[in-house]
Write an enzyme that holds these catalytic residues in place. Structure first.
Site, mmCIF file in Angstrom:
data_model
loop_
_atom_site.group_PDB
_atom_site.id
_atom_site.type_symbol
_atom_site.label_atom_id
_atom_site.label_comp_id
_atom_site.label_asym_id
_atom_site.label_seq_id
_atom_site.Cartn_x
_atom_site.Cartn_y
_atom_site.Cartn_z
ATOM 1 N N HIS A 1 0.875 -1.176 0.000
ATOM 2 C CA HIS A 1 0.000 0.000 0.000
ATOM 3 C C HIS A 1 0.912 1.226 0.000
ATOM 4 O O HIS A 1 1.978 1.205 0.632
ATOM 5 C CB HIS A 1 -0.818 0.075 1.291
ATOM 6 C CG HIS A 1 -2.122 -0.662 1.285
ATOM 7 N ND1 HIS A 1 -2.622 -1.285 2.404
ATOM 8 C CD2 HIS A 1 -3.053 -0.844 0.309
ATOM 9 C CE1 HIS A 1 -3.798 -1.832 2.121
ATOM 10 N NE2 HIS A 1 -4.078 -1.583 0.849
ATOM 11 N N CYS B 1 -2.166 2.789 9.296
ATOM 12 C CA CYS B 1 -3.228 1.898 8.795
ATOM 13 C C CYS B 1 -4.459 1.915 9.693
ATOM 14 O O CYS B 1 -5.569 1.652 9.239
ATOM 15 C CB CYS B 1 -2.734 0.460 8.718
ATOM 16 S SG CYS B 1 -1.330 0.197 7.644
HETATM 17 N N1 ARG Z 1 -3.932 -7.229 6.473
HETATM 18 C C1 ARG Z 1 -4.297 -5.986 5.862
HETATM 19 C C2 ARG Z 1 -4.243 -6.126 4.342
HETATM 20 O O1 ARG Z 1 -3.383 -6.800 3.856
HETATM 21 C C3 ARG Z 1 -3.405 -4.900 6.336
HETATM 22 C C4 ARG Z 1 -3.769 -3.544 5.850
HETATM 23 C C5 ARG Z 1 -2.876 -2.475 6.333
HETATM 24 N N2 ARG Z 1 -3.373 -1.197 6.049
HETATM 25 C C6 ARG Z 1 -2.724 -0.186 5.448
HETATM 26 N N3 ARG Z 1 -3.298 0.973 5.364
HETATM 27 N N4 ARG Z 1 -1.571 -0.373 4.876
HETATM 28 O O2 ARG Z 1 -5.029 -5.583 3.631
#
Ligand code: ARG
Length: 284
Positions: free
Chosen positions: A179, A273
């Protein structure tokens, strides 16, 4: 806050801006599937520990004077704690995520409903796959938008039209930084920090040209999710292991605040996150 602007090495103390945030308590936290390289369902997890780390983050934000609203967690949606992925909210307009993976798809329904009932009656779900503030970050007037692992590039054009803002697309190339908010953090109106190794050569050129003074993260700091940081323009909350970044931030007049995010890191998430910024028309 200004009063304790103890003279920084750089001489320029930063100003904190009051923010509105949305968070989701990790009551049902678990890692029982794997959709990023950090997630190992064989490793034990503790919802209790996740809640206490999350609570400290929540209390820190409240203690800094920010308003934090809460959305109820839902059983069976262990990643719902990562509120940043639920939507992008800019200028009082909310575009809700369309998740890449089925395991998270239902979160969108809850975020949409919450936003519609809490001041964003016109909130709607995006047509193209896009994971909210995980991949869309407002910096000053423009929105930086990630793609490569989660968000579909067509969602960039959709966001540009929806928000009436310039969207600058950036391609992520390392699956550990899947991300945009794991590879880049917004510190202030025109100030960012990022991990240069997480971007394609073309995207790196764009970043270097737009932000020649950006803080560049060392590998060790990026690896502990140091770029997954929440900034109010002065205070920057980031995983406590990112000691190099904390020193770089202090040099630039920011106040780094280390947070223990070890349990949430098992799901591939940390401070940023867990926090979705709700921007009204006035807050920009
Ligand atoms: N387990 C989640 C996923 O893979 C983690 C998300 C983390 N969030 C972020 N904003 N990077 O989607």
């Amino acid at each position: 806050m200004q009063a304790e602007a103890k003279s920084q090495a750089s001489g320029s103390a930063r100003t904190a801006h009051r923010r509105n945030y949305l968070m989701c308590k990790p009551t049902y936290y678990d890692v029982n599937y794997s959709i990023n390289p950090w997630m190992n369902p064989d490793k034990p997890t503790s919802a209790g520990l996740a809640v206490s780390q999350w609570q400290r983050l929540h209390d820190t934000l409240v203690g800094l004077g920010h308003e934090v609203e809460l959305i109820d967690p839902e059983p069976g949606l262990p990643d719902m704690v990562f509120a940043a992925n639920g939507a992008t909210v800019v200028d009082g307009r909310a575009l809700v995520a369309r998740f890449r993976y089925g395991q998270r798809a239902d979160e969108a329904t809850y975020y949409l409903k919450w936003l519609q009932e809490h001041g964003y009656p016109e909130a709607r779900q995006a047509e193209y796959t896009g994971e909210g503030e995980g991949d869309f970050l407002l910096v000053g007037d423009v929105i930086l938008a990630g793609s490569g692992f989660r968000t579909d590039v067509r969602a960039h054009a959709e966001a540009a039209e929806f928000f009436g803002r310039t969207v600058v697309g950036l391609t992520l190339v390392d699956p550990h930084f899947y991300h945009l908010d794991t590879a880049l953090a917004v510190l202030g109106d025109d100030d960012i920090m990022y991990n240069p190794r997480a971007f394609s050569p073309e995207s790196l050129e764009v970043l270097e040209e737009r932000y020649p003074d950006a803080i560049l993260a060392a590998e060790a700091d990026a690896a502990v999710f140091g770029l997954n940081a929440v900034s109010d323009g002065r205070n920057v909350i980031l995983p406590q292991e990112a000691v190099g970044l904390m020193a770089q931030l202090r040099e630039r007049g920011y106040e780094p605040i280390g947070a223990d995010m070890s349990e949430l890191l098992k799901a591939g998430g940390a401070s940023k996150c867990c926090v979705l910024e709700l921007r009204t028309k006035e807050s920009g």
